[in-house]
Write a protein that holds these residues in place. Structure first.
Motif, PDB file in Angstrom:
ATOM      1  N   SER A 104       0.709  -0.816  -0.146  1.00 30.95           N
ATOM      2  CA  SER A 104       0.087   0.239  -0.188  1.00 30.95           C
ATOM      3  C   SER A 104       0.696   1.167   0.313  1.00 30.95           C
ATOM      4  O   SER A 104       1.998   1.170   0.398  1.00 30.95           O
ATOM      5  N   SER A 105       0.151   2.449  -0.056  1.00 26.55           N
ATOM      6  CA  SER A 105       1.377   3.692  -0.063  1.00 26.55           C
ATOM      7  C   SER A 105       0.844   4.135   1.607  1.00 26.55           C
ATOM      8  O   SER A 105       0.992   5.089   1.734  1.00 26.55           O
ATOM      9  N   GLY A 106       1.161   3.301   2.137  1.00 21.78           N
ATOM     10  CA  GLY A 106       1.151   3.804   3.590  1.00 21.78           C
ATOM     11  C   GLY A 106      -0.502   3.906   3.680  1.00 21.78           C
ATOM     12  O   GLY A 106      -0.837   3.456   3.674  1.00 21.78           O
ATOM     13  N   CYS A 107      -0.215   4.661   5.589  1.00 22.16           N
ATOM     14  CA  CYS A 107      -1.490   4.292   6.208  1.00 22.16           C
ATOM     15  C   CYS A 107      -2.229   5.353   5.589  1.00 22.16           C
ATOM     16  O   CYS A 107      -1.923   6.249   5.736  1.00 22.16           O
ATOM     17  N   LYS A 108      -3.467   5.478   5.871  1.00 20.50           N
ATOM     18  CA  LYS A 108      -4.290   7.144   5.444  1.00 20.50           C
ATOM     19  C   LYS A 108      -3.903   8.260   5.936  1.00 20.50           C
ATOM     20  O   LYS A 108      -3.259   7.882   7.398  1.00 20.50           O
ATOM     21  N   SER A 109      -3.267   9.023   5.406  1.00 22.09           N
ATOM     22  CA  SER A 109      -2.463   9.820   6.010  1.00 22.09           C
ATOM     23  C   SER A 109      -3.102  10.658   7.258  1.00 22.09           C
ATOM     24  O   SER A 109      -1.966  11.457   7.941  1.00 22.09           O
ATOM     25  N   THR A 144      -5.271  20.812   5.565  1.00 20.88           N
ATOM     26  CA  THR A 144      -6.103  19.821   4.798  1.00 20.88           C
ATOM     27  C   THR A 144      -6.985  19.088   6.134  1.00 20.88           C
ATOM     28  O   THR A 144      -7.697  18.765   6.168  1.00 20.88           O
ATOM     29  N   ILE A 145      -5.837  18.142   6.558  1.00 24.33           N
ATOM     30  CA  ILE A 145      -6.508  17.159   7.626  1.00 24.33           C
ATOM     31  C   ILE A 145      -6.950  17.213   8.322  1.00 24.33           C
ATOM     32  O   ILE A 145      -7.854  17.027   9.317  1.00 24.33           O
ATOM     33  N   ILE A 176       0.731  15.327  -2.751  1.00 23.53           N
ATOM     34  CA  ILE A 176       0.832  16.028  -2.331  1.00 23.53           C
ATOM     35  C   ILE A 176       1.780  16.778  -1.146  1.00 23.53           C
ATOM     36  O   ILE A 176       2.346  15.509  -0.395  1.00 23.53           O
ATOM     37  N   PRO A 177       2.639  17.794  -1.322  1.00 16.11           N
ATOM     38  CA  PRO A 177       3.198  17.748  -0.125  1.00 16.11           C
ATOM     39  C   PRO A 177       2.143  17.411   1.878  1.00 16.11           C
ATOM     40  O   PRO A 177       1.364  18.691   1.436  1.00 16.11           O
ATOM     41  N   HIS A 178       3.440  17.243   2.257  1.00 16.14           N
ATOM     42  CA  HIS A 178       2.546  16.684   3.303  1.00 16.14           C
ATOM     43  C   HIS A 178       2.201  18.188   3.888  1.00 16.14           C
ATOM     44  O   HIS A 178       1.254  17.587   4.941  1.00 16.14           O
ATOM     45  N   ALA A 179       3.213  18.677   4.320  1.00 15.11           N
ATOM     46  CA  ALA A 179       2.679  20.213   5.400  1.00 15.11           C
ATOM     47  C   ALA A 179       1.246  20.785   5.021  1.00 15.11           C
ATOM     48  O   ALA A 179       0.165  21.427   5.219  1.00 15.11           O
ATOM     49  N   ARG A 187       4.967  11.579  -0.689  1.00  6.69           N
ATOM     50  CA  ARG A 187       5.615  10.308  -0.149  1.00  6.69           C
ATOM     51  C   ARG A 187       6.526  10.479   1.334  1.00  6.69           C
ATOM     52  O   ARG A 187       6.856   9.832   1.386  1.00  6.69           O
ATOM     53  N   ASP A 188       7.135  11.634   1.951  1.00  7.10           N
ATOM     54  CA  ASP A 188       7.395  12.160   3.223  1.00  7.10           C
ATOM     55  C   ASP A 188       5.852  11.792   3.706  1.00  7.10           C
ATOM     56  O   ASP A 188       5.217  12.737   3.798  1.00  7.10           O
ATOM     57  N   SER A 189       6.230  11.799   5.487  1.00  5.02           N
ATOM     58  CA  SER A 189       5.655  11.894   6.674  1.00  5.02           C
ATOM     59  C   SER A 189       6.382  12.260   7.305  1.00  5.02           C
ATOM     60  O   SER A 189       5.574  12.701   8.410  1.00  5.02           O
TER      61      SER A 189
END
Length: 812
Positions: free
Chosen positions: A195-200, A289-290, A281-284, A237-239
């Protein structure tokens, strides 16, 4: 070839017996572990497992709870296709009518996702309920989550499962105790999840900590990077959180899996695949948004199973749909990655390699991130991994690649489509919110949304027919320029052959610019297709016909040829003559009011033939193009020809006309407009006319041959406008006129319209695909509705032909 017949061919034979040494290993590891009446594994998946072929599992909640219909079905078709063309067998898993199915057919998936509102979200805890309970006398349906899919995949003997995102520990877990069952399932079910990791919007550090407690190995694909690598955050891509481990590629991941399963470990593994960079989409930015989405979820009182869909909907709104595009891109990339992993694992298992016999590799490091600066990481393998058949940044709005429509090397195309291949620019007027006028202002600059894509009428028709399952060759030309190179690359990337595209020097690749108003309706279009317009005998295009296209035509002898009106009359005559020599069915697409007239301006030595051996068999104009074609035929004196009059007289139209009959068959408005009358008068030259009427549907006017069963059928009586009564049936073969107005299959609201470009071409391509594939057993009226459905999909798509057409293939 229809999807159903392709699948049948793939699994027609019985599983081949295996050597006893291998059979025992398979039984111990991969046998299907239940005979429950509530559990079903498709024959194709059973055979693949028995023959030790790579199999990749797919979940269904992404379809039932992630995308609307038919986008969800289009996505399912694409993901299965990506698995097949990269060397594995797809196993879509879901619950249908109380049965847990592993390896759902296209029809089963369609039935599940088309009624997604009735489908539950099924994890491990829900299986007993959904499979065991009936409601209102009906068995239940459900889309399986990551946990539910893992469990059922393991029962079927499947090792690899590719999905979008993993569930995890929710933020605020100290108050809610909200932890996804995906994590505990990974701790007790030996399946590799990509997967692409867990939901952000989840708590990533706590999620990783929980997975460690469950004994789950977590690794992130390096994806070509050599710095410290983060665990991905789904859309990003980064967290900001380093990954517990890193793997170089699928070969290294397969080596780990091989060891894991050989040791008999009963936990799962998670391989995180970062979203393709161009969609990240940039993590910051996502964090802002989150946070807003979480605040709105709390204010709305969303909790439990409701919270994730609520937050995802809010994220979609706040990102303006970018999150949806990112979601599609990452799941496709994960499916490709998972398939390559399954293929590499199958190689290791088939060869029975002992990892101790292989040269030592630089390890990724258990439980810690690593850097590769100055270190060469290599894994020796018997053969290099197969190349990707599709770029990892392919999205659902790009062409579908589907093995059901791929050509065999020795298989000749049954449809040739000849005409324009363009680079298209679509300019949609984008007024400010304060502007009430939907039309752009003339003689000045206007704000717009501008998109570039591969187009051209012939290309669009060929693309539509290809996606609908026909074996197609596009015959066109491009310049030896950047646009031409890009067009050829896009064509082949979309799964179509470029064997019929001639590259010409000292000329320009065709381009088309469409100006649309705020409602997406065409205001003005400009086309440069000069590459096809030089009619001199020694011109490049004339030589290309004689030396390039004509030999291909004679060799392939396609049953159907489609010609667009971008050919000048001189070249059009050459194509028509060649088609008549091989007995091909010819469809003519008028392109525009002006160009549609070219059919009635053929050179005198190549006159347009009439029924029963017409030069053209089918045309698909809109009402304006039909009127222009009628006027061109009249002005050229074609209605004064004796052979035209003999056929018209045999149609049985009364001397007083047939206004009443036409009004009953169509509508008074259409009769006042002259559409039915113009169609009838063109029938001697073109015995099947499908006039596209937009929201009013499609008017089919057809010259029926003598003896046609519809002339005496009660079911078709309402559509028989007239019958031959002058006794010329044996001489001319004319039976009568069939006229039928097909209502629009769907009312499309203005807000749903994305682009009108290519809609008519899609309808033509779908009709031809159906006629060609049924080998003379299909009637045009049997295909009009499905062709309209194809056109509607394109109307809602940013592409000149909707990639979702593959979802309609079963209906052809």
């Amino acid at each position: 070839m229809a999807m159903s017949s392709w699948i049948c061919r793939a699994c027609r034979s019985s599983p081949r017996p295996l050597p006893s040494s291998k059979r025992s290993r398979i039984t111990s590891h991969r046998s299907i572990s239940t005979n429950s009446p509530f559990f079903s594994v498709s024959e194709e998946v059973r055979q693949a497992i028995a023959e030790r072929k790579p199999v990749v599992a797919l979940e269904t909640t992404i379809y039932t709870h992630g995308f609307p219909y038919p986008d969800n079905f289009a996505l399912s078709s694409k993901l299965e296709s990506l698995i097949r063309i990269n060397g594995a067998v797809p196993a879509t898993i879901g619950i249908q009518e109380g049965i847990a199915k592993v390896g759902m057919s296209a029809d089963e998936i369609n039935r599940l996702v088309s009624a997604s509102s009735e489908a539950g979200k099924v994890s491990r805890r829900d299986l007993a309920f959904v499979c065991g309970v009936t409601m209102d006398g009906k068995r239940l349906n459900g889309g399986t989550t990551v946990a539910g899919t893992m469990l059922l995949a393991h029962k079927a003997g499947i090792r690899v499962f590719a999905t979008g995102g993993l569930g995890g520990v929710h933020r605020g877990v100290e108050e809610t105790f909200d932890i996804s069952a995906d994590l505990t399932e990974l701790g007790r079910t030996p399946v590799a999840v990509i997967s692409s990791g867990c939901k952000s919007f989840l708590d990533i550090p706590r999620t990783l900590e929980y997975l460690e407690t469950q004994g789950v190995a977590v690794y992130t694909f390096a994806d070509g990077r050599r710095e410290e690598i983060d665990f991905p955050a789904f859309y990003s891509r980064d967290s900001g959180v380093l990954s517990p481990g890193v793997v170089l590629d699928e070969v290294e991941a397969a080596s780990m899996l091989h060891a894991h399963f050989s040791l008999g470990l009963q936990s799962g593994l998670h391989f995180a695949n970062p979203i393709p960079e161009e969609f990240s989409i940039p993590h910051a930015e996502m964090e802002v948004t989150i946070e807003q989405a979480l605040e709105e979820a709390e204010a709305a009182g969303a909790s439990g199973s409701e919270i994730t869909p609520f937050i995802l909907t809010k994220i979609k709104e706040l990102t303006g749909g970018d999150s949806v595009e990112a979601n599609k891109a990452l799941v496709e990339a994960n499916v490709i990655r998972g398939t390559r992993l399954a293929v590499e694992l199958q190689k290791l298992e088939a060869e029975g390699e002992d990892r101790q016999d292989r040269p030592e590799t630089q390890a990724s490091g258990f439980g810690s991130n690593y850097t590769t600066t100055g270190v060469s990481l290599k894994v020796n393998t018997p053969s290099a991994p197969p190349p990707l058949a599709t770029p990892e940044n392919t999205t659902i709005d790009e062409p579908l690649l589907d093995p059901t429509v791929s050509l065999e090397v020795d298989s000749a195309p049954i449809v040739f489509v000849a005409g324009s291949l363009n680079v298209d620019l679509s300019c949609d007027f984008a007024p400010s919110s304060s502007c009430s006028d939907p039309s752009p202002e003339l003689k000045t600059s206007n704000p717009a949304s501008i998109r570039q894509s591969l187009g051209g009428v012939a290309h669009n028709i060929a693309r539509a027919a290809h996606l609908m399952g026909a074996n197609v060759q596009l015959c066109s030309a491009v310049g030896d320029d950047l646009s031409g190179k890009a067009a050829l690359e896009a064509l082949t990337t979309g799964g179509m052959s470029d064997a019929g595209v001639k590259v010409m020097t000292d000329t320009r690749t065709s381009q088309y610019v469409a100006i649309n108003d705020g409602k997406k309706d065409l205001v003005l279009a400009m086309a440069d297709v000069s590459i096809l317009e030089d009619t001199a005998e020694d011109s490049a295009v004339s030589e290309a016909f004689q030396q390039f296209w004509l030999p291909q035509l004679k060799q392939a002898r396609p049953s159907h040829i489609v010609l667009d009106a971008n050919w000048p009359p001189q070249h059009l005559a050459r194509w028509l003559k060649a088609a008549q020599e091989i007995g091909a069915h010819v469809t003519f697409e008028p392109v525009s009011n002006v160009k549609g007239a070219s059919l009635f301006k053929l050179p005198k030595d190549h006159p347009l033939a009439v029924f029963p051996t017409p030069s053209v068999h089918l045309t698909t104009p809109n009402a304006y193009e039909l009127a222009a074609m009628h006027a061109a035929a009249r002005d050229a004196g074609l209605f004064d020809r004796q052979d035209w009059w003999e056929v018209i007289d045999a149609l049985g139209i009364p001397d007083t006309g047939a206004r009443l009959q036409m009004s009953l068959a169509t509508s008074s408005a259409l009769v006042d407009q002259g559409v039915p009358q113009q169609s009838v008068q063109l029938l001697p030259f073109i015995p099947m006319i499908c006039c596209k009427l937009g929201a009013e549907g499609v008017l089919l006017t057809q010259l029926l041959p003598a003896g046609d069963a519809r002339l005496t059928s009660g079911d078709h009586a309402p559509y028989i406008l007239s019958r031959c009564t002058n006794g010329t049936e044996d001489k001319l073969g004319v039976g009568g006129v069939y006229m039928r107005l097909f209502p629009a299959v769907e009312k499309v609201d203005a807000v749903e319209v994305v682009s009108v470009n290519g809609v008519g071409d899609t309808l033509a391509g779908a009709l031809v695909a159906g006629l060609a594939q049924r080998e003379g057993k299909a009637r045009v009226e049997d295909l009009v509705d499905v062709a309209q459905r194809a056109a509607v999909l394109t109307l809602k798509s940013r592409e000149s032909v909707s990639p979702g057409l593959g979802t309609l293939r079963l209906l052809v």
